[in-house]
Design an enzyme around this catalytic site. Sequence first.
Site, PDB file in Angstrom:
ATOM      1  CB  SER A   4      12.902   5.461  -4.488  1.00 48.74           C
ATOM      2  OG  SER A   4      12.888   6.547  -3.585  1.00 48.74           O
ATOM      3  CG  LEU A   5       9.092   9.005  -3.183  1.00 46.88           C
ATOM      4  CD1 LEU A   5       8.823  10.382  -2.582  1.00 46.88           C
ATOM      5  CD2 LEU A   5       8.153   7.972  -2.579  1.00 46.88           C
ATOM      6  CB  ALA A  34      10.097   9.181   0.943  1.00 44.96           C
ATOM      7  CD  GLU A  53      12.909  -0.345  -1.159  1.00 47.51           C
ATOM      8  OE1 GLU A  53      13.993  -0.587  -0.609  1.00 47.51           O
ATOM      9  OE2 GLU A  53      12.015   0.373  -0.641  1.00 47.51           O
ATOM     10  CD  GLU A  67      17.569  14.601  -2.302  1.00 46.52           C
ATOM     11  OE1 GLU A  67      17.873  13.398  -2.412  1.00 46.52           O
ATOM     12  OE2 GLU A  67      16.484  14.987  -1.820  1.00 46.52           O
ATOM     13  NE  ARG A 127      20.606   8.640  -1.219  1.00 41.38           N
ATOM     14  CZ  ARG A 127      19.292   8.503  -1.140  1.00 41.38           C
ATOM     15  NH1 ARG A 127      18.750   7.306  -1.209  1.00 41.38           N
ATOM     16  NH2 ARG A 127      18.527   9.555  -0.990  1.00 41.38           N
ATOM     17  CG  HIS A 178      20.511   7.346   3.461  1.00 42.15           C
ATOM     18  ND1 HIS A 178      21.167   8.392   4.086  1.00 42.15           N
ATOM     19  CD2 HIS A 178      19.654   7.923   2.578  1.00 42.15           C
ATOM     20  CE1 HIS A 178      20.713   9.544   3.599  1.00 42.15           C
ATOM     21  NE2 HIS A 178      19.802   9.282   2.680  1.00 42.15           N
ATOM     22  CB  SER A 215      -0.925  -0.002   1.230  1.00 43.92           C
ATOM     23  OG  SER A 215      -0.155  -0.100   2.429  1.00 43.92           O
ATOM     24  N   GLY A 216       2.063   1.224  -0.552  1.00 46.44           N
ATOM     25  CA  GLY A 216       2.852   2.438  -0.690  1.00 46.44           C
ATOM     26  C   GLY A 216       2.464   3.200  -1.940  1.00 46.44           C
ATOM     27  NE  ARG A 254      16.706   4.796  -3.930  1.00 47.55           N
ATOM     28  CZ  ARG A 254      16.421   5.928  -3.276  1.00 47.55           C
ATOM     29  NH1 ARG A 254      15.984   6.981  -3.949  1.00 47.55           N
ATOM     30  NH2 ARG A 254      16.582   6.009  -1.982  1.00 47.55           N
TER      31      ARG A 254
END
Length: 526
Positions: free
Chosen positions: A394-395, A45, A378, A114, A293, A243, A10-11, A389
């Site tokens: 990701s979103l 996020a 994901e 970023e 990252r 991360h 449910s994301g 990534r």
Amino acid sequence: MKTEVLIIGSGIAGCISALTIAEKGVEVTLLTQGDDLFTGNTRLAQGGIVYTGPEDTPKKLEKDIFTAGWNYNSIKAVRFLAKHGPIVLKKLLLEKYPIPFHEDDDGNYSLTREGGHAVPRILYCADHTGQTIMEILSKCVVDHPYIRVCTNRTAIDLITSHHHARGPEFMYSLTNKCLGAYVYNESRDVVETVLADQTVLATGGLGQIYLHTTNSTGSIGSGVAMANRAKARVINAEMVQFHPTAFYQGTRSRASRRFLISEAVRGEGAKLINSSGEAFMHRYDPRADLAPRDIVTRSILEEMLRTEEECVYLDAANHVKHDLTKRFPTIYGKCAENGIDITKQPIPVVPAAHYFCGGVLVDEKGRTTIERLYAVGECSCTGLHGGNRLASTSLLEGMLWGYSAGEEIGSKATKKNALSKKLLEAIPDWESPGNNSNEDPALIAQDWMFIRSVMWNYVGITRSTARLNRAIDDLQNLNRNLRSFYKRTPISRPIIDLFHGSQAALTVTVAALRNKDSIGCHYRAD
């Protein structure tokens, strides 16, 4: 239960899939493990979602994704996202389900930058972008007449024609079809057989198989474990992104999830420093604090080993021009709870398992190698991220592939494409594996600690053949014991989670041993 479409998760990916399909008048059943739709990683996020800026082009975005991913990416997936991602974002998150992204004084959307990005192109809602997106999408999902939300449900196994259909005519079929899932209803303590014409995995990541992670408690790799058992192809499972900046609360912290200090803080100018107050990233990479990252994570690890310190620090107070209490209110509040005033003090940080770049192999429509099974978000591997990534993709990936899969599924939802009554009737209900009431919370907790310690120490930021062989021996032994235990014990949520987590851990470890090249997040010391 019979439904046209079953979505497990449910994301953002699961919700966008559900809404896209339901808008076509197709019945959707969406499963969530908790009491509501806020149990996954999307709500956590902070930084934002990739869009496009005045100085941006699809080619520039492609280049940044390839660079961050060590050119291990799928060319088709990268081009698909760079071309269609911003267009679909505008259609869905700016117009159809409008998200209140931050605007400047002139009413234009503010864009931040970023690590790994050549230009500012990231939309954000302070430092709670995911939470804000989920608040709006979840309301749309719950209110939609064609979506049935089933709470407190945990998927146990995918139902497939090769594994579950009874009868010789199905046994001799070359094509394996997904027919739904066996689902544990925690509220009623029963296993439900949920049959579906099309099934979508949207179960999220697997950070919780590591000792230190930024992930939600349900992120244990259940989608990967179920797909693997069903014989769907899983790829790049060794690519686990750590991360670089999770809040460090000391060695005595027993938190199940490390609080994330968003990369957007460095995007706004914050510097990583050691205990002597010295900025160090320039020694490891010319891009310094805005390197991708995987590079920043390994640099922090090396700096900690060099200085023999338990953490490094992120200095926002002396380098970020914004009012930190307004630009990063969530981070400010969390740090203040732990005695750190980020407007005056540097933030103690350490790396933590964060994002799974591998997963169930899918194409641009979310289709897996099993007929009628899709995967989005994901738990899937689109090939977009390659070896590592790029921040805030990701979103966008979850939204785009959720939409693409939804469009594909919606177009197929006809009576002609529905599963035959004969095939559905060939599926048996769940058979309880055993009746021994021997579930012990202490033993389950110990098994989880064992998995997480093995993964952190042997399959973590730095890997070697010796470590990986040791991990495989340990995890194979645990999996054998758990299978035996599983066959004798009544089903429950803790047992399902442990079973999935142990299998996901072994899948990652085997993939890591097979890949002898150091690529991105998969760093082989030998």
